[in-house]
Design an enzyme around this catalytic site. Sequence first.
Site, PDB file in Angstrom:
ATOM      1  N   THR A  12       0.730  -0.359   2.714  1.00 21.27           N
ATOM      2  CA  THR A  12      -0.059   0.143   1.586  1.00 21.27           C
ATOM      3  C   THR A  12      -0.233  -0.942   0.521  1.00 21.27           C
ATOM      4  OG1 THR A  12       0.871   2.318   2.010  1.00 21.27           O
ATOM      5  CG2 THR A  12      -0.142   1.989  -0.137  1.00 21.27           C
ATOM      6  N   VAL A  13       0.869  -1.497   0.045  1.00 21.09           N
ATOM      7  CA  VAL A  13       0.788  -2.442  -1.075  1.00 21.09           C
ATOM      8  C   VAL A  13       0.281  -3.806  -0.611  1.00 21.09           C
ATOM      9  CG1 VAL A  13       2.077  -3.512  -2.964  1.00 21.09           C
ATOM     10  CG2 VAL A  13       2.696  -1.219  -2.203  1.00 21.09           C
ATOM     11  N   VAL A 129       8.516  -1.008 -10.587  1.00 19.18           N
ATOM     12  CA  VAL A 129       8.731   0.164 -11.447  1.00 19.18           C
ATOM     13  C   VAL A 129       7.391   0.593 -12.028  1.00 19.18           C
ATOM     14  CG1 VAL A 129       9.961   1.104 -13.433  1.00 19.18           C
ATOM     15  CG2 VAL A 129      11.006  -0.737 -12.092  1.00 19.18           C
ATOM     16  N   GLU A 187       7.506  11.425   1.509  1.00 19.07           N
ATOM     17  CA  GLU A 187       7.847  10.796   2.789  1.00 19.07           C
ATOM     18  C   GLU A 187       8.430  11.837   3.744  1.00 19.07           C
ATOM     19  OE1 GLU A 187       8.191   7.207   3.281  1.00 19.07           O
ATOM     20  OE2 GLU A 187       7.381   6.702   1.317  1.00 19.07           O
ATOM     21  N   ASP A 198      15.596   6.739  -5.866  1.00 21.89           N
ATOM     22  CA  ASP A 198      14.527   5.791  -6.186  1.00 21.89           C
ATOM     23  C   ASP A 198      14.412   5.647  -7.708  1.00 21.89           C
ATOM     24  OD1 ASP A 198      11.791   4.413  -5.439  1.00 21.89           O
ATOM     25  OD2 ASP A 198      11.278   5.953  -6.904  1.00 21.89           O
ATOM     26  N   LYS A 202      15.044   2.342 -10.271  1.00 22.88           N
ATOM     27  CA  LYS A 202      14.070   1.897 -11.280  1.00 22.88           C
ATOM     28  C   LYS A 202      14.662   1.908 -12.683  1.00 22.88           C
ATOM     29  CE  LYS A 202      10.115   3.503  -8.567  1.00 22.88           C
ATOM     30  NZ  LYS A 202       9.319   4.721  -8.273  1.00 22.88           N
ATOM     31  N   GLY A 299       0.448   3.988  -5.245  1.00 21.45           N
ATOM     32  CA  GLY A 299      -0.889   3.877  -4.674  1.00 21.45           C
ATOM     33  C   GLY A 299      -1.235   2.419  -4.421  1.00 21.45           C
TER      34      GLY A 299
HETATM   35  N1  LIG Z   1       3.298   2.542  -1.617  1.00 24.59           N
HETATM   36  C1  LIG Z   1       3.347   2.513  -2.930  1.00 24.59           C
HETATM   37  O1  LIG Z   1       2.549   3.132  -3.614  1.00 24.59           O
HETATM   38  C2  LIG Z   1       4.388   1.672  -3.622  1.00 24.59           C
HETATM   39  C3  LIG Z   1       4.455   1.669  -5.039  1.00 24.59           C
HETATM   40  C4  LIG Z   1       5.390   0.857  -5.672  1.00 24.59           C
HETATM   41  C5  LIG Z   1       6.257   0.099  -4.921  1.00 24.59           C
HETATM   42  N2  LIG Z   1       6.209   0.154  -3.557  1.00 24.59           N
HETATM   43  C6  LIG Z   1       7.147  -0.675  -2.808  1.00 24.59           C
HETATM   44  O2  LIG Z   1       6.398  -1.644  -2.086  1.00 24.59           O
HETATM   45  C7  LIG Z   1       7.070  -1.958  -0.883  1.00 24.59           C
HETATM   46  C8  LIG Z   1       6.118  -1.756   0.287  1.00 24.59           C
HETATM   47  O3  LIG Z   1       5.706  -0.407   0.310  1.00 24.59           O
HETATM   48  P1  LIG Z   1       4.478   0.084   1.210  1.00 24.59           P
HETATM   49  O4  LIG Z   1       4.228   1.490   0.810  1.00 24.59           O
HETATM   50  O5  LIG Z   1       3.375  -0.893   1.159  1.00 24.59           O
HETATM   51  O6  LIG Z   1       5.178   0.059   2.660  1.00 24.59           O
HETATM   52  P2  LIG Z   1       4.492   0.284   4.087  1.00 24.59           P
HETATM   53  O7  LIG Z   1       3.116   0.835   3.922  1.00 24.59           O
HETATM   54  O8  LIG Z   1       5.467   0.998   4.914  1.00 24.59           O
HETATM   55  O9  LIG Z   1       4.326  -1.220   4.640  1.00 24.59           O
HETATM   56  C9  LIG Z   1       5.422  -1.996   5.026  1.00 24.59           C
HETATM   57  C10 LIG Z   1       4.889  -3.241   5.702  1.00 24.59           C
HETATM   58  O10 LIG Z   1       5.981  -4.101   5.990  1.00 24.59           O
HETATM   59  C11 LIG Z   1       5.992  -4.440   7.362  1.00 24.59           C
HETATM   60  N3  LIG Z   1       7.395  -4.471   7.795  1.00 24.59           N
HETATM   61  C12 LIG Z   1       8.371  -3.594   7.475  1.00 24.59           C
HETATM   62  N4  LIG Z   1       9.534  -3.969   8.042  1.00 24.59           N
HETATM   63  C13 LIG Z   1       9.272  -5.107   8.718  1.00 24.59           C
HETATM   64  C14 LIG Z   1      10.059  -5.979   9.530  1.00 24.59           C
HETATM   65  N5  LIG Z   1      11.356  -5.733   9.741  1.00 24.59           N
HETATM   66  N6  LIG Z   1       9.459  -7.062  10.069  1.00 24.59           N
HETATM   67  C15 LIG Z   1       8.149  -7.292   9.846  1.00 24.59           C
HETATM   68  N7  LIG Z   1       7.362  -6.515   9.109  1.00 24.59           N
HETATM   69  C16 LIG Z   1       7.910  -5.426   8.548  1.00 24.59           C
HETATM   70  C17 LIG Z   1       5.226  -3.360   8.074  1.00 24.59           C
HETATM   71  O11 LIG Z   1       4.644  -3.914   9.245  1.00 24.59           O
HETATM   72  P3  LIG Z   1       3.660  -3.056  10.220  1.00 24.59           P
HETATM   73  O12 LIG Z   1       2.418  -2.835   9.409  1.00 24.59           O
HETATM   74  O13 LIG Z   1       3.433  -3.914  11.380  1.00 24.59           O
HETATM   75  O14 LIG Z   1       4.422  -1.790  10.514  1.00 24.59           O
HETATM   76  C18 LIG Z   1       4.181  -2.981   7.016  1.00 24.59           C
HETATM   77  O15 LIG Z   1       3.057  -3.804   7.117  1.00 24.59           O
HETATM   78  C19 LIG Z   1       8.331  -1.083  -0.834  1.00 24.59           C
HETATM   79  O16 LIG Z   1       9.407  -1.805  -1.355  1.00 24.59           O
HETATM   80  C20 LIG Z   1       7.973   0.051  -1.774  1.00 24.59           C
HETATM   81  O17 LIG Z   1       9.106   0.659  -2.362  1.00 24.59           O
HETATM   82  C21 LIG Z   1       5.296   0.915  -2.896  1.00 24.59           C
END
Ligand SMILES: NC(=O)c1ccc[n+]([C@@H]2O[C@H](COP(=O)([O-])OP(=O)(O)OC[C@H]3O[C@@H](n4cnc5c(N)ncnc54)[C@H](OP(=O)(O)O)[C@@H]3O)[C@@H](O)[C@H]2O)c1
Length: 426
Positions: A12-13, A129, A187, A198, A202, A299
């Site tokens: 996502t990010v 955060v 989730e 979480d 933060k 988001g």
């Molecule tokens: N989503 C939000 O709105 C949001 C907001 C604030 C902060 N965050 C933080 O941002 C971070 C990422 O969140 P997200 O929602 O973007 O996560 P996500 O959608 O689950 O994406 C995670 C990405 O990391 C890759 N990945 C995970 N483990 C891996 C590994 N062991 N080796 C290689 N690649 C790996 C995955 O690869 P694949 O694509 O190949 O599976 C995927 O591309 C987290 O720390 C989260 O707490 C997220």
Amino acid sequence: VTVRIGILGLGTVGTGTVQILQDPAGRHPLLAQMQVDRVGVKSIDRPRAVSFPDGVMTTDLESIVNDPQIDVIVEVMGGIEPARTLILQAIAKGKHIVTANKAVIARHGKEIFTAANQAGVYVLLEAAVGGGIPVIQPLKQSLGVNKINRVAGIINGTTNYILTEMTQAGGEFADILADAQALGYAEADPTADVDGLDAGDKIAILAALAFGGRIDRDAVSCEGIRKISAADIAYAEKLNFSIKLLGIAEQTAAGVSVRVHPTLVPKSHPLASVNGVNNAILVAGDPLGEVMLYGPGAGAGATAASVVADLVAIAATIGCQQPQLNPLLSCPHADYQTLVPLSSLKGRFYVRFVSRNVSGTIGQIGSCFGDRGVSIESIVQIGMQGDRAEIVVVTYETTEGDFRQALDTIANLSAIDSIPSILRVI
Ligand SMILES: NC(=O)c1ccc[n+]([C@@H]2O[C@H](COP(=O)([O-])OP(=O)(O)OC[C@H]3O[C@@H](n4cnc5c(N)ncnc54)[C@H](OP(=O)(O)O)[C@@H]3O)[C@@H](O)[C@H]2O)c1
């Protein structure tokens, strides 16, 4: 100067970040200098919303953090390992870090920032955060001239969505959680969100910045929202409160307190009207007074905007003659703060009793609190089911000790059946 970027994670990010970087027109001019050299993922064959020249994407994340061409690593993969090890490896190779990962920073901040300061690199985490809300850099910079005495925030969108739905649409926690999961607002494993963990990560990060000292994450008390019932929401509404999951870091008479718990917030309070997946952080300081930062707490686009803002801050330092780290960006503190336990704080409480229908029960409850010097703001009997009645009490400020002792006495009254909920009031 070209700023070469390696991105760990394209979910996502990560995808949102690439979308901003690939469309620099109309944004900050430093974006024109940025180039995404490498992107690491787990499954190389997964369809992606963004594309790169051949050879940019890889599953070999170590090769990215060891690539001598890369200036900055964007860690948006999440989780503790391998994120922690990769961040430390990148720092050892002299690379700056931008991360959205509150879990790794809250738990391993000490080793990460110590290593970064030694290596002369920055670790920036605006996205960790409040998603798209600028709060980390304001605390380091513009708000930092104030003596900050309290940071209180709605810093978890999932729980705020659930509590808002329980209030506006009505329903019990478990049903609303299931709906939120179906809609993608929660989730499949909701533990980190609904148990307040979480938000704990933060508020630990915000407290460290607000009070200028490290926070032991394990000393942050976290209570989530699983026990909040539709009845509590309804009674809170009748008493003119909203129930919100707050992360609170404050200087109290007893010392610094950092905690997460469901809280009754008066409807007139600015945090009471923050609904749905939105986040808000209230910062109170001297001589500033109060500032509330409000906006999208998660988001793709919003969070990515914070990631790219950190990239801009780092890009501004690359190529400049800088013998030392810029203290407005680096982590300046090294010592841990001593936290006081929740039990030593003064506060107001909401408590719900289920009583047998015995006349005089309200008077008895009132006397038990009075005997301990606990003043009552309101005491109401609401509803009657069969021979059971519910009595809700909101106290004025009291010590936890006096409040608990009064409760022990009340629990032993013959008319009292159970005490299903005890909540704090801000
Ligand atoms: N989503 C939000 O709105 C949001 C907001 C604030 C902060 N965050 C933080 O941002 C971070 C990422 O969140 P997200 O929602 O973007 O996560 P996500 O959608 O689950 O994406 C995670 C990405 O990391 C890759 N990945 C995970 N483990 C891996 C590994 N062991 N080796 C290689 N690649 C790996 C995955 O690869 P694949 O694509 O190949 O599976 C995927 O591309 C987290 O720390 C989260 O707490 C997220």
